[in-house]
Write an enzyme that holds these catalytic residues in place. Sequence first.
Site, PDB file in Angstrom:
ATOM      1  N   GLY A  64       0.839  -1.190   0.000  1.00 46.84           N
ATOM      2  CA  GLY A  64       0.000   0.000   0.000  1.00 46.84           C
ATOM      3  C   GLY A  64       0.871   1.236   0.000  1.00 46.84           C
ATOM      4  O   GLY A  64       2.086   1.169   0.212  1.00 46.84           O
ATOM      5  N   TYR A  65       0.233   2.370  -0.201  1.00 46.35           N
ATOM      6  CA  TYR A  65       0.954   3.630  -0.310  1.00 46.35           C
ATOM      7  C   TYR A  65       0.511   4.604   0.770  1.00 46.35           C
ATOM      8  O   TYR A  65      -0.667   4.921   0.880  1.00 46.35           O
ATOM      9  CB  TYR A  65       0.743   4.238  -1.703  1.00 46.35           C
ATOM     10  CG  TYR A  65       1.467   3.419  -2.736  1.00 46.35           C
ATOM     11  CD1 TYR A  65       2.785   3.693  -3.059  1.00 46.35           C
ATOM     12  CD2 TYR A  65       0.858   2.313  -3.317  1.00 46.35           C
ATOM     13  CE1 TYR A  65       3.479   2.900  -3.948  1.00 46.35           C
ATOM     14  CE2 TYR A  65       1.547   1.516  -4.217  1.00 46.35           C
ATOM     15  CZ  TYR A  65       2.854   1.814  -4.523  1.00 46.35           C
ATOM     16  OH  TYR A  65       3.546   1.020  -5.393  1.00 46.35           O
TER      17      TYR A  65
END
Length: 157
Positions: A29-30
């Site tokens: 994820g970011y």
Amino acid sequence: MNIEIERKFLVKSLDFKTESFDKKHIKQGYLNSDKNRTVRIRVADTRAFITIKGKSNKNGTSRFEWEKEIHVSEAEALLLLCEPNIIEKTRFLIQVGKHVFEVDEFAGNNQGLVVAEIELSSEEEGFEKPNWLSKEVTGDLKYYNSNISKLPFTSWK
């Protein structure tokens, strides 16, 4: 400064799987997916990393990359803070000549997307191209993981 040099290709068949010497499940994820910098959290089987990447050069082959291994429990907690649409994929490692291709077969909202990457020591370095490689997409922003987390492959027209 750490500079990552890589080229990216679409994959036209799943023949690469028989050539794979290793594979791992990846969840990432970011925390930040700004076009000038990304901050990624990744869990790959039993290891986890935080990675910061800078903006790519004009042709998309080179960019700053900094990575640090972190504890899996820390990564799992950070994944909860990430932007929506966590990416899941299986990464296959395939030796072709003196290079290793990393082939990502995406799952979930990116099901059907298969992308191969090769890291090089210079932008001019040659490499052997396996027959399962298709169109080169190096520098095409829509194939960046940070972008497919925002606009998943299954939503492309």
